[in-house]
Design an enzyme around this catalytic site. Structure first.
Site, short mmCIF file in Angstrom:
data_model
loop_
_atom_site.label_atom_id
_atom_site.label_comp_id
_atom_site.label_asym_id
_atom_site.label_seq_id
_atom_site.Cartn_x
_atom_site.Cartn_y
_atom_site.Cartn_z
N GLU A 23 9.49 -6.67 0.97
CA GLU A 23 9.63 -5.21 1.15
C GLU A 23 8.82 -4.72 2.34
OE1 GLU A 23 8.32 -3.04 -2.29
OE2 GLU A 23 9.33 -1.20 -1.68
N ASP A 35 6.92 8.12 1.01
CA ASP A 35 6.12 8.29 -0.20
C ASP A 35 4.69 8.81 -0.01
OD1 ASP A 35 8.48 7.03 -0.86
OD2 ASP A 35 7.60 5.81 -2.46
#
Ligand code: 6A9
Length: 771
Positions: free
Chosen positions: A741, A511
Site C-alpha cells: 500500500e 486521511d
C-alpha cells in the site's frame, strides 16, 4: 432544526440522497451486451473464483487446507484473501481482463497454480475451464497432503437451481448441473489427476448467504477413521445436509466437492452450457494446455506492444514483475451488486441507495476488495492503456451511481460478501462528502493516449456521459466551495473531536495529512482547488469535442489557474511554499486526561490539548504532498519563481526526497510520523505513496518538455525520482512477495495492506513512461 424537519413535508428533501440522477443509464439493461466480459474472475476477495456480471450470479470458488494443520476454528482453511493466512505470495502472473488468467499462490512452500480460459462462443458468455495445479516447491514436503474444495453456489434460489451429479456406485460427486434464467442449462464437470490415491467427499447443502460459505464448510467437516485403521483420521465433507429438524427438505444452493491427495495433484473444472462447439475444440486436457500457452504468448506480445518494456531495455525479471502488477490490477476487477448505505442531513438514519451493479477494480484483494472512487481514477490510467472498452465500462458503472444531486459515494460496499469485510462505522456514506474527482485525470489520459479509439468507438457513450460529468463538476463546485471566491474546502472534517491530534480529512483521500488544526468554514484547501482547475480543463476539452459550449469551463480553468490569484490565496510568503489556509496552531499534543492529578485511568483515551490560541494563517509548517499540488497538477507557471522553489525543495532529503520516492510529509513537519490518536498510526505523515509520486513524476516530465528556465532541472529530477520508485517497488516485491500500500521513507520497506495492486501498480506506467 428538529422543528423545521418536523414541519417539512416528508419526501422531497429526504429522498434526494437516494434518488438516481436520471433513468437513462450508461449501462445497458441487458448485461449480455458485453458478452466478452460476462464471465470473469470477478470475485477479487477470494483466492480464486469465477462469476458472471449478473446481479445474483452463479458463483464458483476454491478453498483449500492441509489436513495436518487445519484448526477447529477454521484457521488453515483458505478462502477469502487475508493477510492472516500469511501466504508467501499470491497473484495473477498474467491476465488479460477478458479471455484468460494465470495465478500463482504459494502456501507453505506449496504452489497452487490456478488458471482459467474462457470460450466465448454462442450467446450468454460462453463456457470456461479452470485448472488448479498443486505442486511442492521443495522436495522435502512432497508427501504432504492437501485438500482442495471447489464449490458452486447460487445467490438467489428464485433465479435458478443447482443440483449435484452423484455417482451412486462410488458415492462420488462427479459434477453439478443446473439452470438459471440467464445461462440456461449448464453443467460443471470435475477431472482429477494425481499419482497417489485420491480421497473424495462432498457437501450438498443450503448456505444462508454467500458471506458464510467457509463457516458452512467448517460445520460440515467430519473426522472419520482411516480405512486401513491407521491412527491418522481423514477429514471429509458430510455429504447431503438438506434435511431440517422438522423433516422438511431444503433446496441446495451450495455444492462442494473435496479432493484430498498427496502432491502433485491437479483438478480441472469445466463449465459448459448446451454447447455448440465440437468435441475437439473443448477446453480440457491437452487442448487446455495448448490454448493456455497460446494465450500466454499473445499476452506477452500485447504487453510489449502496449508498454514497450523490452524495447526500453528492461530485463526479463523486471518485465515479469510489471506483468504481475498489471495483471493484478485487471485480474482484481470485481462485479458487485447491492445497495450502499447513505445518509443526508434530511434523513434521520442511513437509508439504502438504489440497488446497483458496480464493475470496478479494487485497491487490495485482501483488505479492501471493493470500489473506491478516487482510487478508481488512478486505476483507469493503467486499465485504459490496455483495454479502453473495459475502462469505459468501469466509468459507466461509477457514473450510474450518481444521485440527482450530482454526488457519487466515495466507497461502494455492495453485496453480502463486501459488507462482511467492513466494520460498522465505515459503512455509511454521507452525501456532503467528496473524494478527489480523479476520473478527470483518467479522461485526460484517455484523451491524450486513446483519442482515436475514444472517438471512433465510444463517442455515443461520451455524449451520454457528458451531462453526468457536468452535474458532477457542478456538485463539487457548489458543495465544496470555500468562503472566498475561487477557494474550496473539503467537507467532512470533525470539528467536535478532541481525540485527534489533527482532525482527519478522509474526503481528500489523504486521511491524516495535516490541515488546519481547527476546522472552520473559512478554511481553504489547495489540493481541492487544483483538482477543480484540472476538472475544468478536462471539461472544456470534452465540451469542444462534443461541440457543446465550452466557455464556462475555459473561463473557470483560466480563473483557477491564474497564478497571481493562486499565489495570493495559497503561497505562504513566510516559507515560500504553497499551503492550505485556516485556523491553526502547531502547539497541540495528545495527553492522557487527568494526568496532572495522577489519576491515570489506563482505559481512558488520550485527548488533544491545545497550548496556544489558534490563528487564521497559512498552514505552512507542514510541507508535503498537499504543498506540491499546483505543481503536481501542472498549474504552476513554467517561468515562475514558484516552480524554481518547488524543484529546489523537492530534492531536499530533510524534506521529501528519499532513495525510494517522495515521502508524503516533510521531516520538518511537527506531525511527521506522529500518531493521530493513540490508536491511529501515521498514514499520510511520512510513508511513500505511489499515486502522488506517479503524478509528481508525470509533472516533472511535463515541465521537462515545455520551454522554461527550469526545463533541465525538471528533467534531472524526473530521471532520478522515476528510477528510485521503480527500483524500490521491484526490490520490495522480490524480497517480500508482495506489492504494498505504501513504503517506509527510511528503509523503503513495504507497509500497510498487501497485496495492494491498486495505484501501486502504476509502477508499470512509470516503467513505460506513460503519463
Ligand atoms: C477500513 C478496515 C478489514 C485509505 O485505498 C482505499 C483507501 C484510499 O482511498 C485512501 O486514500 N485507503 C487511503 O487513505 C484504504 C481505506 C480503507 C478503509 C476501510 C476498513 C477493514 O478491515
Amino acid at each position: 432544526m428538529a422543528v423545521a424537519a418536523g414541519l417539512c413535508y416528508k419526501g422531497y428533501n429526504e429522498t434526494r440522497v437516494n434518488t438516481t440522477f436520471s433513468n437513462e443509464k450508461l449501462i445497458e439493461v441487458s448485461r449480455l451486451d458485453k458478452h466478452d466480459y460476462y464471465w470473469g474472475s470477478y470475485r477479487p476477495g477470494v483466492y480464486f473464483g469465477m462469476k458472471t456480471r449478473e446481479p445474483f450470479s452463479l458463483v464458483t470458488g476454491l478453498m483449500w487446507y492441509f489436513p495436518n494443520t487445519l484448526q477447529g476454528d477454521g484457521r488453515g482453511l483458505r478462502h477469502w484473501c487475508t493477510q492472516e493466512d500469511k501466504l508467501e505470495r499470491y497473484g495473477w502472473t498474467k491476465h488479460d481482463g477478458k479471455n484468460f488468467g494465470i495465478q500463482e499462490i504459494v502456501d507453505n512452500k506449496v504452489l497452487l497454480k490456478t488458471s482459467f480460459i474462457k470460450n466465448t462462443h454462442g450467446l450468454n458468455g460462453g463456457d470456461w475451464t479452470a485448472k488448479i495445479n498443486v505442486t511442492a516447491l521443495k522436495p522435502s514436503i512432497k508427501n504432504k497432503k492437501i485438500s482442495l474444495l471447489f464449490y458452486t453456489a447460487i445467490e438467489d434460489k428464485t433465479n435458478g437451481n443447482i443440483n449435484p451429479v452423484v455417482d451412486h456406485l462410488s458415492d462420488a460427486l462427479t459434477g453439478v448441473e443446473g439452470e438459471t434464467k440467464e445461462l440456461g442449462y449448464f453443467n460443471l464437470n470435475f477431472n482429477i489427476k494425481s499419482a497417489s490415491s485420491v480421497d473424495q467427499s462432498y457437501l450438498i447443502t443450503s448456505a444462508p448467504n454467500l458471506s458464510v460459505l467457509k463457516e458452512t464448510v467448517m460445520q460440515n467437516l467430519r473426522l472419520v477413521a482411516e480405512k486401513d485403521n491407521t491412527n491418522m483420521g481423514r477429514i471429509v465433507l458430510a455429504g447431503e445436509e438438506l434435511r431440517q429438524k422438522n423433516g422438511k427438505m431444503l433446496i441446495p444452493n451450495f455444492i462442494v466437492t473435496q479432493v484430498t491427495s498427496e502432491l502433485p495433484m491437479e483438478l480441472e473444472v469445466r463449465f459448459e452450457r448446451n454447447s455448440i462447439v465440437s468435441h475437439k475444440e473443448k477446453l480440457y486436457g491437452e487442448n487446455y494446455d495448448k490454448a493456455l500457452s497460446t494465450y500466454e504468448k499473445q499476452f506477452d506480445e500485447r504487453f510489449e506492444k502496449t508498454f514497450k518494456l523490452k524495447e526500453k531495455g528492461y530485463k526479463n525479471d523486471e518485465i515479469k514483475f510489471a506483468q504481475l502488477a498489471f495483471s493484478n490490477m485487471i485480474g482484481g476487477i470485481g462485479y458487485f451488486y447491492g445497495s450502499a448505505q447513505v445518509q443526508s442531513v434530511h434523513t434521520q438514519d442511513p437509508v439504502p441507495y438504489w440497488k446497483a451493479p458496480l464493475y470496478s477494480a479494487v485497491p487490495s484483494r485482501s483488505f479492501f476488495p471493493r470500489g473506491f472512487l478516487w482510487d478508481e481514477g488512478f486505476h483507469g490510467l493503467l486499465l485504459s492503456s490496455w483495454d479502453l472498452d473495459i475502462e469505459m465500462d468501469i466509468i459507466s458503472h461509477w457514473f450510474d451511481l450518481m444521485n440527482v444531486e450530482g454526488w457519487i459515494p466515495r466507497e461502494m460496499i455492495l453485496g453480502e460478501e463486501a459488507l462482511a469485510k467492513v466494520p460498522e462505522e465505515f459503512v455509511t456514506q454521507v452525501n456532503t462528502n467528496a473524494n478527489p474527482p480523479t476520473f478527470f485525470i483518467t479522461l485526460q489520459y484517455i484523451l491524450e493516449h486513446r483519442h482515436g479509439e475514444l472517438l471512433s468507438k465510444h463517442l455515443h457513450l461520451l455524449d451520454k456521459l457528458y451531462p453526468r460529468l457536468q452535474t458532477w463538476f457542478e456538485w463539487y463546485n457548489v458543495t465544496q466551495k470555500g468562503e472566498l471566491p475561487s477557494t474550496y474546502r473539503w467537507r467532512g472534517r470533525n470539528k467536535q473531536t478532541n481525540k485527534e491530534l489533527n482532525p482527519k480529512t478522509l474526503t481528500s483521500g489523504l486521511d491524516d495529512y495535516p490541515r488546519a488544526s481547527h476546522p472552520t468554514n473559512n478554511e481553504r484547501h489547495i489540493d481541492l482547488r487544483c483538482w477543480m482547475a484540472l476538472a475544468s480543463k478536462v471539461m472544456a476539452t470534452l465540451a469542444d469535442i462534443l461541440q457543446k459550449p465550452s466557455n464556462k469551463y475555459e473561463n473557470t480553468f483560466e480563473y483557477l489557474s491564474d497564478n497571481r490569484l493562486l499565489n495570493e490565496l495559497h503561497w505562504s510568503p513566510k516559507t515560500n511554499t504553497y499551503a492550505d489556509f485556516g485556523l491553526h496552531t502547531d502547539k497541540v499534543r495528545l495527553q492522557r486526561p487527568n494526568q496532572a492529578s495522577r489519576q491515570v485511568k489506563v482505559n481512558q483515551d488520550k485527548i488533544r490539548v491545545v497550548l496556544e490560541e489558534p490563528k487564521n494563517k497559512f498552514v505552512d509548517s507542514s510541507f508535503g504532498y498537499v504543498s506540491l499540488f499546483p505543481f503536481i497538477l501542472c498549474i504552476v507557471d513554467p517561468n515562475s519563481y514558484q516552480l524554481q522553489k518547488i524543484l529546489q525543495d523537492l530534492e531536499k532529503p530533510e524534506f521529501l526526497w528519499t532513495n525510494y520516492g517522495l515521502r508524503s510529509l516533510s521531516k520538518s513537519s511537527p506531525v511527521y510520523m506522529q500518531y493521530n490518536t493513540e490508536h491511529d498510526p501515521p498514514y499520510w505523515r511520512g510513508p511513500i505513496w505511489m499515486n502522488l509520486n506517479y503524478l509528481t513524476v508525470a509533472a516533472l516530465h511535463h515541465y521537462s518538455k515545455i520551454n522554461g528556465p527550469y526545463k533541465a532541472e525538471a528533467k534531472r529530477l524526473y530521471t532520478e525520482l522515476r528510477k528510485n520508485l521503480i527500483k524500490n517497488v521491484i526490490h520490495q516485491y522480490k524480497t517480500t512477495g508482495y506489492i504494498w500500500e505504501n513504503y517506509g521513507d527510511t528503509h523503503g520497506e513495504g507497509r500497510g495492506s498487501h497485496p495492494f495492486t491498486g495505484w501501486t501498480s502504476l509502477t508499470v506506467l512509470l516503467m513505460a513512461e506513460l503519463y
